[in-house]
Design an enzyme around this catalytic site. Sequence first.
Site, PDB file in Angstrom:
ATOM      1  N   LYS A 176       0.849  -1.202   0.000  1.00 19.84           N
ATOM      2  CA  LYS A 176       0.000   0.000   0.000  1.00 19.84           C
ATOM      3  C   LYS A 176       0.883   1.251   0.000  1.00 19.84           C
ATOM      4  O   LYS A 176       0.630   2.202  -0.746  1.00 19.84           O
ATOM      5  CB  LYS A 176      -0.930  -0.010   1.228  1.00 19.84           C
ATOM      6  CG  LYS A 176      -2.057  -1.035   1.100  1.00 19.84           C
ATOM      7  CD  LYS A 176      -2.829  -1.231   2.409  1.00 19.84           C
ATOM      8  CE  LYS A 176      -3.852  -2.361   2.231  1.00 19.84           C
ATOM      9  NZ  LYS A 176      -4.558  -2.712   3.469  1.00 19.84           N
ATOM     10  N   GLN A 224      -4.503  -1.082   9.598  1.00 21.75           N
ATOM     11  CA  GLN A 224      -4.431  -2.442   9.043  1.00 21.75           C
ATOM     12  C   GLN A 224      -5.014  -3.433  10.056  1.00 21.75           C
ATOM     13  O   GLN A 224      -4.625  -3.455  11.221  1.00 21.75           O
ATOM     14  CB  GLN A 224      -2.970  -2.796   8.732  1.00 21.75           C
ATOM     15  CG  GLN A 224      -2.784  -4.132   8.049  1.00 21.75           C
ATOM     16  CD  GLN A 224      -3.389  -4.173   6.648  1.00 21.75           C
ATOM     17  OE1 GLN A 224      -3.255  -3.251   5.870  1.00 21.75           O
ATOM     18  NE2 GLN A 224      -4.073  -5.266   6.333  1.00 21.75           N
ATOM     19  N   ASP A 279     -10.966   3.108   4.120  1.00 19.09           N
ATOM     20  CA  ASP A 279     -11.325   1.686   4.056  1.00 19.09           C
ATOM     21  C   ASP A 279     -12.844   1.495   4.012  1.00 19.09           C
ATOM     22  O   ASP A 279     -13.329   0.401   3.726  1.00 19.09           O
ATOM     23  CB  ASP A 279     -10.766   0.931   5.282  1.00 19.09           C
ATOM     24  CG  ASP A 279      -9.560   0.066   4.929  1.00 19.09           C
ATOM     25  OD1 ASP A 279      -9.380  -0.234   3.720  1.00 19.09           O
ATOM     26  OD2 ASP A 279      -8.819  -0.331   5.846  1.00 19.09           O
TER      27      ASP A 279
END
Length: 293
Positions: free
Chosen positions: A57, A101, A124
């Site tokens: 990422k 994460q 997200d």
Amino acid sequence: MDAVSDHHIDGKQIAAQLRANIASEVSELKDVTGEVPGLAIILVGDDPASRVYVANKHRQTVETGMKSLEFRLSEQTTQAELVALIERLNEDHSVHGILVQLPLPAQTEAEAVINAIAVEKDVDGFHVLNAGRLATGLASLVPCTPLGTVMLLKDRLGDLSGLHAVVVGRSNIVGKPLSQLLLAENCTVTVAHSHSRNLPDICRSADILVAAVGRPELIRGDWIKPGAVVIDVGINRLSDRDGVRLVGDVATSEAGHAAAITPVPGGVGPMTIACLLSNTLQAFRRSLAPAAS
Ligand code: NDP
């Protein structure tokens, strides 16, 4: 295009195209505003798979011309410390997207941590307000894997209207938001899960079959209707004497009669990161004065 490549949906190539479009838009916006989108990525602990995802990422964020801020915190980080960092990033005007994460260590409650992210920076799309907005058909930041899945389907099929989509898996990060997106595309949607009866029959009724389960090759070839389009979201790490290999939720070698299928790896995975960058760009655009966004 030859028969083999036409049967395989090339997520890598479609994701590369999306990233190229994002990079050129980032560059144009930089010329106009003097600013670039900033993405903050927080990793707690050192789960090996999470480290790989975070590194990818970070690299792809930088490659598209955006700013990437990486925060690597120890496994012992408390929930209060994590929330304090998120609150600081919420106030930072150079940060437009914040990603924590998952999974998080046991002492932190993922839901509380995610909901501490400012809703407009929740790239997200896991914040409860973004989930609610998606479920009620309002504009929102949409979870990346479902977004990438729908892009792959539209790339292959065009209009999805009226097709029967079966989504196997009902998690908050994949199955549920994906079913909302497919409903918005006017599919008839069936969501299956571990309590579903006659799963093979349910799958056989699908024009679009999406597997998001986390069970290696659960979906057998004879569960797939001839001509169906299959998206294999599953990523399962199997160890054998040749090392670790990645296997999806679908027995791909038995799926020759599907119209098309995504490989694992190289299918949904690259789309997930490209959609994260797309969401970050979207969050940046929304942060600009209305005239520029
Ligand atoms: P979860 O474990 O949160 O959810 C799995 C879902 O599968 C649950 O709804 C569960 O049902 C259902 N399920 C489990 N066993 C069966 C079964 N035997 N038959 C039918 N349904 C079953 O997983 P995630 O949604 O987070 O992830 C799913 C997979 O996708 C994983 O392999 C993950 O690694 C992968 N993934 C890939 C991404 C990518 O970028 N390609 C991104 C995110 C995930 P129930 O609700 O009843 O328990």
